[in-house]
Write an enzyme that holds these catalytic residues in place. Structure first.
Site, PDB file in Angstrom:
ATOM      1  N   ASN A  44       0.836  -1.202   0.000  1.00  0.00           N
ATOM      2  CA  ASN A  44       0.000   0.000   0.000  1.00  0.00           C
ATOM      3  C   ASN A  44       0.870   1.251   0.000  1.00  0.00           C
ATOM      4  O   ASN A  44       1.934   1.290   0.632  1.00  0.00           O
ATOM      5  CB  ASN A  44      -1.020   0.012   1.147  1.00  0.00           C
ATOM      6  CG  ASN A  44      -0.425  -0.267   2.504  1.00  0.00           C
ATOM      7  OD1 ASN A  44       0.514  -1.032   2.654  1.00  0.00           O
ATOM      8  ND2 ASN A  44      -0.986   0.373   3.523  1.00  0.00           N
ATOM      9  N   GLU A  46       0.336   5.263   0.620  1.00  0.00           N
ATOM     10  CA  GLU A  46      -0.620   6.272   1.085  1.00  0.00           C
ATOM     11  C   GLU A  46      -0.214   7.658   0.589  1.00  0.00           C
ATOM     12  O   GLU A  46       0.889   7.863   0.069  1.00  0.00           O
ATOM     13  CB  GLU A  46      -0.695   6.229   2.615  1.00  0.00           C
ATOM     14  CG  GLU A  46      -1.202   4.877   3.090  1.00  0.00           C
ATOM     15  CD  GLU A  46      -1.447   4.799   4.581  1.00  0.00           C
ATOM     16  OE1 GLU A  46      -0.971   5.672   5.339  1.00  0.00           O
ATOM     17  OE2 GLU A  46      -2.120   3.833   4.998  1.00  0.00           O
ATOM     18  N   CYS A  55      -4.185   0.501  -2.412  1.00  0.00           N
ATOM     19  CA  CYS A  55      -3.937  -0.708  -1.617  1.00  0.00           C
ATOM     20  C   CYS A  55      -2.865  -1.582  -2.259  1.00  0.00           C
ATOM     21  O   CYS A  55      -2.610  -1.515  -3.470  1.00  0.00           O
ATOM     22  CB  CYS A  55      -5.205  -1.546  -1.525  1.00  0.00           C
ATOM     23  SG  CYS A  55      -6.555  -0.772  -0.641  1.00  0.00           S
ATOM     24  N   GLU A  57      -3.003  -4.742  -2.919  1.00  0.00           N
ATOM     25  CA  GLU A  57      -3.531  -5.689  -3.915  1.00  0.00           C
ATOM     26  C   GLU A  57      -3.633  -5.035  -5.284  1.00  0.00           C
ATOM     27  O   GLU A  57      -3.264  -5.625  -6.304  1.00  0.00           O
ATOM     28  CB  GLU A  57      -4.918  -6.183  -3.485  1.00  0.00           C
ATOM     29  CG  GLU A  57      -4.930  -6.974  -2.183  1.00  0.00           C
ATOM     30  CD  GLU A  57      -5.103  -6.110  -0.936  1.00  0.00           C
ATOM     31  OE1 GLU A  57      -4.697  -4.921  -0.941  1.00  0.00           O
ATOM     32  OE2 GLU A  57      -5.645  -6.630   0.049  1.00  0.00           O
ATOM     33  N   CYS A  88     -10.152  -5.140   0.352  1.00  0.00           N
ATOM     34  CA  CYS A  88     -11.317  -4.250   0.371  1.00  0.00           C
ATOM     35  C   CYS A  88     -12.170  -4.491  -0.882  1.00  0.00           C
ATOM     36  O   CYS A  88     -11.738  -5.152  -1.836  1.00  0.00           O
ATOM     37  CB  CYS A  88     -10.862  -2.795   0.440  1.00  0.00           C
ATOM     38  SG  CYS A  88     -10.210  -2.146  -1.113  1.00  0.00           S
ATOM     39  N   CYS A  91     -10.599  -3.506  -4.270  1.00  0.00           N
ATOM     40  CA  CYS A  91      -9.576  -4.457  -4.742  1.00  0.00           C
ATOM     41  C   CYS A  91     -10.219  -5.753  -5.227  1.00  0.00           C
ATOM     42  O   CYS A  91      -9.773  -6.341  -6.216  1.00  0.00           O
ATOM     43  CB  CYS A  91      -8.566  -4.737  -3.643  1.00  0.00           C
ATOM     44  SG  CYS A  91      -7.479  -3.320  -3.347  1.00  0.00           S
TER      45      CYS A  91
HETATM   46  N1  THU Z   1      -5.084  -1.554   2.692  1.00  0.00           N
HETATM   47  C1  THU Z   1      -4.512  -2.399   1.785  1.00  0.00           C
HETATM   48  O1  THU Z   1      -3.448  -2.107   1.228  1.00  0.00           O
HETATM   49  N2  THU Z   1      -5.152  -3.554   1.505  1.00  0.00           N
HETATM   50  C2  THU Z   1      -6.254  -4.008   2.143  1.00  0.00           C
HETATM   51  O2  THU Z   1      -6.723  -5.101   1.845  1.00  0.00           O
HETATM   52  C3  THU Z   1      -6.897  -3.173   3.155  1.00  0.00           C
HETATM   53  C4  THU Z   1      -6.351  -1.809   3.322  1.00  0.00           C
HETATM   54  C5  THU Z   1      -4.374  -0.331   3.050  1.00  0.00           C
HETATM   55  C6  THU Z   1      -4.979   0.961   2.586  1.00  0.00           C
HETATM   56  C7  THU Z   1      -4.431   1.929   3.613  1.00  0.00           C
HETATM   57  O3  THU Z   1      -3.132   2.340   3.240  1.00  0.00           O
HETATM   58  C8  THU Z   1      -4.302   1.103   4.883  1.00  0.00           C
HETATM   59  O4  THU Z   1      -4.299  -0.251   4.454  1.00  0.00           O
HETATM   60  C9  THU Z   1      -5.406   1.337   5.888  1.00  0.00           C
HETATM   61  O5  THU Z   1      -6.653   1.124   5.342  1.00  0.00           O
END
Ligand code: THU
Length: 133
Positions: A44, A46, A55, A57, A88, A91
């Site tokens: 991920n 941000e 994310c 994925e 999520c 994804c």
């Molecule tokens: N996130 C992911 O990378 N994958 C997931 O399956 C759930 C959430 C990340 C997005 C964000 O940077 C952090 O986790 C918190 O939601």
């Protein structure tokens, strides 16, 4: 080369360690396996404008597609959670574009692992979307 799930989980955990997550402090790693055996990693990333976060994925899917791999077999996800975290909704939909029955291996850093099919987590992903008849 064929990797075992143990090896893929280890790699996903390593990728999670490279996540850029200064806001949530929640690091996620994903390793996507193509039907040709190639693997693609994503973490991920941000952004201070929170909605721009991508994310792990989806970053793995985009890496695979950019490398010319659209035939996806499996995704392995790792995060430091009590119960292995599942992708999520956004994804799930992006993964379903390439394989609605993708195998998912969800793992945490404590050694728990669960396996699903994407079709279990996202039934009927495209039903009706482009159907205008
Ligand atoms: N996130 C992911 O990378 N994958 C997931 O399956 C759930 C959430 C990340 C997005 C964000 O940077 C952090 O986790 C918190 O939601």
């Amino acid at each position: 080369m064929q990797y075992t799930n143990d090896q893929l989980v280890t790699q996903a955990r390593e990728v999670a360690g490279r996540a850029y997550a200064p806001y949530s402090r929640f690091q996620v790693g994903a390793v996507l396996v193509g039907k040709d055996g190639r693997i693609f990693a994503g973490c991920n990333v941000e952004n201070i404008s929170f909605g721009l976060t991508i994310c792990a994925e989806r970053n793995a899917v985009f890496a695979a597609v950019a490398a010319g791999c659209r035939e996806l077999a499996k995704i392995v996800i790792a995060a430091d959670t009590e119960v292995p975290a599942s992708p999520c909704g956004a994804c799930r939909q992006v993964l379903a574009e390439f394989n609605p029955d993708l195998e998912l291996v969800l793992s945490n850093f404590r050694g728990s692992r669960e396996t699903f099919r994407l079709s279990e987590l996202l039934p009927r992903p495209c039903a009706g979307i482009l159907d205008r008849s």
